[in-house]
Scaffold this motif. Structure first.
Motif, PDB file in Angstrom:
ATOM      1  N   VAL A   1       0.789  -1.066   0.109  1.00 15.13           N
ATOM      2  CA  VAL A   1      -0.049   0.028  -0.074  1.00 15.13           C
ATOM      3  C   VAL A   1       0.976   1.268   0.006  1.00 15.13           C
ATOM      4  O   VAL A   1       1.738   1.347   1.016  1.00 15.13           O
ATOM      5  CB  VAL A   1      -1.075   0.025   1.179  1.00 15.13           C
ATOM      6  CG1 VAL A   1      -1.798   1.530   1.459  1.00 15.13           C
ATOM      7  CG2 VAL A   1      -1.892  -1.211   1.449  1.00 15.13           C
TER       8      VAL A   1
ATOM      9  N   ASN B   1      -2.682   0.186  -4.674  1.00 13.34           N
ATOM     10  CA  ASN B   1      -2.190  -1.014  -4.252  1.00 13.34           C
ATOM     11  C   ASN B   1      -1.042  -1.219  -5.424  1.00 13.34           C
ATOM     12  O   ASN B   1      -1.286  -1.063  -6.521  1.00 13.34           O
ATOM     13  CB  ASN B   1      -3.124  -2.114  -4.733  1.00 13.34           C
ATOM     14  CG  ASN B   1      -2.706  -3.460  -4.386  1.00 13.34           C
ATOM     15  OD1 ASN B   1      -1.553  -3.876  -4.513  1.00 13.34           O
ATOM     16  ND2 ASN B   1      -3.745  -4.271  -4.270  1.00 13.34           N
TER      17      ASN B   1
ATOM     18  N   VAL C   1      -6.247  -2.814  -0.250  1.00 15.12           N
ATOM     19  CA  VAL C   1      -5.730  -1.552   0.214  1.00 15.12           C
ATOM     20  C   VAL C   1      -6.489  -0.846   1.585  1.00 15.12           C
ATOM     21  O   VAL C   1      -6.033  -0.767   2.474  1.00 15.12           O
ATOM     22  CB  VAL C   1      -5.828  -0.579  -0.566  1.00 15.12           C
ATOM     23  CG1 VAL C   1      -5.327   0.973  -0.406  1.00 15.12           C
ATOM     24  CG2 VAL C   1      -4.827  -1.127  -1.692  1.00 15.12           C
TER      25      VAL C   1
END
Length: 115
Positions: free
Chosen positions: A7, A17, A48
């Motif tokens: 992330v 991502n 994420v």
């Protein structure tokens, strides 16, 4: 791999991502730059943002619970864990349905919802 490993933040400070980045322009796209709602839910909302996940594949519903240190496939009440994964991307890559990962089955998934 932990979420913090993939992330990342874009130039405006929004998370994305890094391993499965959006391919389109997110400024006018309904799906944060992904080509479909399913991709956005899997790669962004689940992997994420850390939302729990549910979807149907080949007539069976699956449930994933996202915790601070892992992701678990669980029952429909999110109380019993069947399998654990390090993070959302790992769950998408390593959980298998008939020998195929969720990513490989992305076009067969139905009712994909963040919870």
């Amino acid at each position: 791999m932990a979420r913090k490993d993939y992330v990342k933040l874009d130039l405006l400070g929004y998370p994305y991502n890094e391993k499965y980045p959006p391919k389109g322009d997110s400024s006018g796209n309904l799906y944060h730059g992904y080509s479909s709602d399913t991709e956005e839910t899997l790669f962004y909302d689940f992997a994420v943002l850390g939302y729990d996940l549910t979807f149907v594949c080949r007539g069976k519903r699956y449930y994933f619970l996202t915790g601070p240190d892992y992701v678990a496939r669980c029952d429909d009440h999110y109380t019993e864990e069947y399998e654990r994964f390090a993070d959302g991307n790992t769950a998408l890559e390593q959980f298998k349905i008939d020998g195929k990962s969720i990513i490989d089955l992305i076009d067969e998934l139905e009712d994909v919802e963040p919870m």
